[in-house]
Scaffold this active site. Structure first.
Site, PDB file in Angstrom:
ATOM      1  CG  ASP A 130      10.206  -3.421  58.715  1.00 55.66           C
ATOM      2  OD1 ASP A 130       9.315  -3.841  57.950  1.00 55.66           O
ATOM      3  OD2 ASP A 130      10.528  -2.217  58.803  1.00 55.66           O
ATOM      4  NE  ARG A 180       7.381  -6.309  54.071  1.00 55.79           N
ATOM      5  CZ  ARG A 180       7.682  -5.475  55.080  1.00 55.79           C
ATOM      6  NH1 ARG A 180       8.894  -5.417  55.595  1.00 55.79           N
ATOM      7  NH2 ARG A 180       6.750  -4.702  55.591  1.00 55.79           N
TER       8      ARG A 180
HETATM    9  P1  FDA Z   1      18.332  -6.241  44.101  1.00 59.77           P
HETATM   10  O1  FDA Z   1      19.076  -5.596  45.205  1.00 59.77           O
HETATM   11  O2  FDA Z   1      19.042  -7.274  43.294  1.00 59.77           O
HETATM   12  O3  FDA Z   1      17.762  -5.111  43.153  1.00 59.77           O
HETATM   13  C1  FDA Z   1      17.147  -5.375  41.921  1.00 59.77           C
HETATM   14  C2  FDA Z   1      17.041  -4.072  41.150  1.00 59.77           C
HETATM   15  O4  FDA Z   1      16.173  -3.171  41.843  1.00 59.77           O
HETATM   16  C3  FDA Z   1      18.365  -3.312  41.037  1.00 59.77           C
HETATM   17  O5  FDA Z   1      19.095  -3.739  39.919  1.00 59.77           O
HETATM   18  C4  FDA Z   1      17.884  -1.891  40.918  1.00 59.77           C
HETATM   19  O6  FDA Z   1      17.450  -1.628  39.614  1.00 59.77           O
HETATM   20  C5  FDA Z   1      16.677  -1.851  41.810  1.00 59.77           C
HETATM   21  N1  FDA Z   1      16.998  -1.445  43.186  1.00 59.77           N
HETATM   22  C6  FDA Z   1      17.073  -2.220  44.288  1.00 59.77           C
HETATM   23  N2  FDA Z   1      17.358  -1.481  45.380  1.00 59.77           N
HETATM   24  C7  FDA Z   1      17.492  -0.216  44.940  1.00 59.77           C
HETATM   25  C8  FDA Z   1      17.783   1.024  45.594  1.00 59.77           C
HETATM   26  N3  FDA Z   1      18.008   1.088  46.899  1.00 59.77           N
HETATM   27  N4  FDA Z   1      17.847   2.142  44.839  1.00 59.77           N
HETATM   28  C9  FDA Z   1      17.619   2.094  43.500  1.00 59.77           C
HETATM   29  N5  FDA Z   1      17.332   0.948  42.845  1.00 59.77           N
HETATM   30  C10 FDA Z   1      17.278  -0.179  43.536  1.00 59.77           C
HETATM   31  N6  FDA Z   1      15.190  -5.979  54.248  1.00 59.77           N
HETATM   32  C11 FDA Z   1      15.346  -6.506  55.484  1.00 59.77           C
HETATM   33  O7  FDA Z   1      16.437  -6.989  55.813  1.00 59.77           O
HETATM   34  N7  FDA Z   1      14.305  -6.509  56.375  1.00 59.77           N
HETATM   35  C12 FDA Z   1      13.069  -6.037  56.052  1.00 59.77           C
HETATM   36  O8  FDA Z   1      12.162  -6.056  56.888  1.00 59.77           O
HETATM   37  C13 FDA Z   1      12.889  -5.473  54.754  1.00 59.77           C
HETATM   38  N8  FDA Z   1      11.694  -4.948  54.367  1.00 59.77           N
HETATM   39  C14 FDA Z   1      11.508  -4.591  53.051  1.00 59.77           C
HETATM   40  C15 FDA Z   1      10.238  -4.202  52.625  1.00 59.77           C
HETATM   41  C16 FDA Z   1      10.020  -3.961  51.277  1.00 59.77           C
HETATM   42  C17 FDA Z   1       8.651  -3.573  50.828  1.00 59.77           C
HETATM   43  C18 FDA Z   1      11.098  -4.076  50.337  1.00 59.77           C
HETATM   44  C19 FDA Z   1      10.892  -3.849  48.870  1.00 59.77           C
HETATM   45  C20 FDA Z   1      12.352  -4.396  50.779  1.00 59.77           C
HETATM   46  C21 FDA Z   1      12.580  -4.637  52.128  1.00 59.77           C
HETATM   47  N9  FDA Z   1      13.857  -4.963  52.581  1.00 59.77           N
HETATM   48  C22 FDA Z   1      13.992  -5.467  53.857  1.00 59.77           C
HETATM   49  C23 FDA Z   1      15.044  -4.731  51.719  1.00 59.77           C
HETATM   50  C24 FDA Z   1      15.453  -5.995  50.968  1.00 59.77           C
HETATM   51  O9  FDA Z   1      16.000  -6.928  51.868  1.00 59.77           O
HETATM   52  C25 FDA Z   1      16.510  -5.688  49.875  1.00 59.77           C
HETATM   53  O10 FDA Z   1      17.651  -5.133  50.477  1.00 59.77           O
HETATM   54  C26 FDA Z   1      16.021  -4.728  48.803  1.00 59.77           C
HETATM   55  O11 FDA Z   1      14.691  -4.956  48.461  1.00 59.77           O
HETATM   56  C27 FDA Z   1      16.874  -4.905  47.526  1.00 59.77           C
HETATM   57  O12 FDA Z   1      16.712  -6.209  47.020  1.00 59.77           O
HETATM   58  P2  FDA Z   1      15.904  -6.546  45.667  1.00 59.77           P
HETATM   59  O13 FDA Z   1      15.146  -7.803  45.886  1.00 59.77           O
HETATM   60  O14 FDA Z   1      15.131  -5.389  45.234  1.00 59.77           O
HETATM   61  O15 FDA Z   1      17.031  -6.968  44.618  1.00 59.77           O
END
Ligand code: FDA
Length: 303
Positions: A130, A180
């Site tokens: 991560d 990732r």
């Molecule tokens: P965005 O935040 O715009 O969300 C899009 C939509 O997804 C929202 O409108 C909502 O519907 C849904 N959603 C997103 N988060 C949600 C939540 N918590 N609860 C409910 N619904 C939610 N970050 C980092 O800094 N270091 C890392 O190593 C990782 N590792 C990692 C692994 C994996 C498998 C994932 C999916 C994510 C991470 N992250 C991470 C977290 C990442 O940086 C980010 O904060 C989240 O994925 C939210 O961003 P989205 O791209 O989903 O978009």
């Protein structure tokens, strides 16, 4: 902004002990965390496998305070990979290097990481690193780079929000690691990171193309429909098949989309955290979607 407050609360030890000791929060915690024990996490992994979804198990915990704690965390991770190999083949583990001691002693952390990578290779389990707050970002990148020649299938998370990410990726051009791509979950100063959501999304779209063109078997960690649709189109344009990359999502978030992607023939891996130290992880999930906070606060006050 409420997200900033939550990200600051994630680092507050007093609040952590107050919230973690509150039995009423269990329901909300359970939505995002598989359980406190490895056995519970394995059961979740097996259930998800039966739905065609792979997992990456994350033993919760970050920022250890001494070398004994980092060695103990490494031992627990090794137990996790050995159990995975027997009971949930195909699963990976996701590890935070602050848990393996990068903030205490980077050399000791590198040895812990090596020990974990050796033990994982011995049983055929892959490790994903991560990316944490920028205070440990550079050492994390260096530890990953050092480990790569011996363990080239190790994957590193890269944050679209960080201003130096395009430069970091350029420096990987010859190495072609597994990556990732995520947006970034930590409170960072404006000098180091983009803060505007639209700008972060635009950067995610741009980096998607770069990663598909340069890196083998990438993973796209996002729940954002715009980013997901773009990955699908960009993969077709780059000639990368549906089974040659992964969508990754967090346990408890957008389960409908996870299943839909599986039905469409994509590989999906869900990040499954387990363990007792869930507080900072949960606070980051609240910060991503403050609507979650309402349910959480209701559970804390028992309504
Ligand atoms: P965005 O935040 O715009 O969300 C899009 C939509 O997804 C929202 O409108 C909502 O519907 C849904 N959603 C997103 N988060 C949600 C939540 N918590 N609860 C409910 N619904 C939610 N970050 C980092 O800094 N270091 C890392 O190593 C990782 N590792 C990692 C692994 C994996 C498998 C994932 C999916 C994510 C991470 N992250 C991470 C977290 C990442 O940086 C980010 O904060 C989240 O994925 C939210 O961003 P989205 O791209 O989903 O978009």
């Amino acid at each position: 902004m409420i997200s900033d407050l939550l990200l600051r609360a994630a680092q507050n030890k007093k609040l952590e002990s107050l919230v973690s000791g509150n039995a009423l929060t269990r329901g909300t915690v359970r939505r995002f965390v598989a359980g406190v024990s490895l056995q519970e996490a394995i059961r979740v992994a097996q259930r998800m496998n039966s739905e065609g979804i792979d997992v990456s198990l994350d033993l919760l915990g970050e920022s250890v305070e001494d070398l004994a704690e980092s060695a103990a965390a490494t031992d627990q991770y090794i137990e996790t990979v050995q159990t995975i190999a027997e009971r949930a083949p195909g699963a990976t583990v996701s590890v935070k290097l602050s848990q393996l001691g990068i903030g205490v002693d980077p050399q000791a952390c590198a040895k812990n990481l090596d020990r974990l990578l050796e033990a994982s290779a011995a049983v055929g389990v892959l490790v994903e690193v991560d990316m944490e707050h920028s205070s440990v970002g550079r050492p994390t990148l260096e530890a990953f780079r050092d480990a790569l020649p011996r363990h080239p299938q190790t994957r590193l998370a890269i944050q679209a929000a960080m201003r130096h990410t395009p430069e970091d990726l350029e420096s990987f051009t010859d190495i072609k690691p597994r990556l990732r791509l995520v947006k970034g979950a930590f409170a960072e100063p404006l000098s180091r990171a983009l803060r505007d959501r639209k700008e972060i999304t635009a950067q995610y779209l741009f980096l998607t193309d770069w990663i598909l063109a340069h890196c083998p078997y990438p993973a796209f960690g996002t729940h954002d429909d715009v980013c997901i649709e773009n990955v699908k189109k960009a993969a077709v344009a780059a000639g990368v098949g549906k089974r040659d990359f992964e969508f990754q999502m967090l346990y408890g978030v957008r389960r409908d989309v996870q299943r839909q992607l599986v039905r469409e023939g994509y590989r999906v891996r869900v990040y499954v955290p387990f363990g007792t130290q869930w507080y900072p992880y949960l606070m980051r999930r609240m910060a991503e979607r403050p609507a979650n906070l309402l349910f959480f606060l209701r559970s804390v006050v028992g309504r």
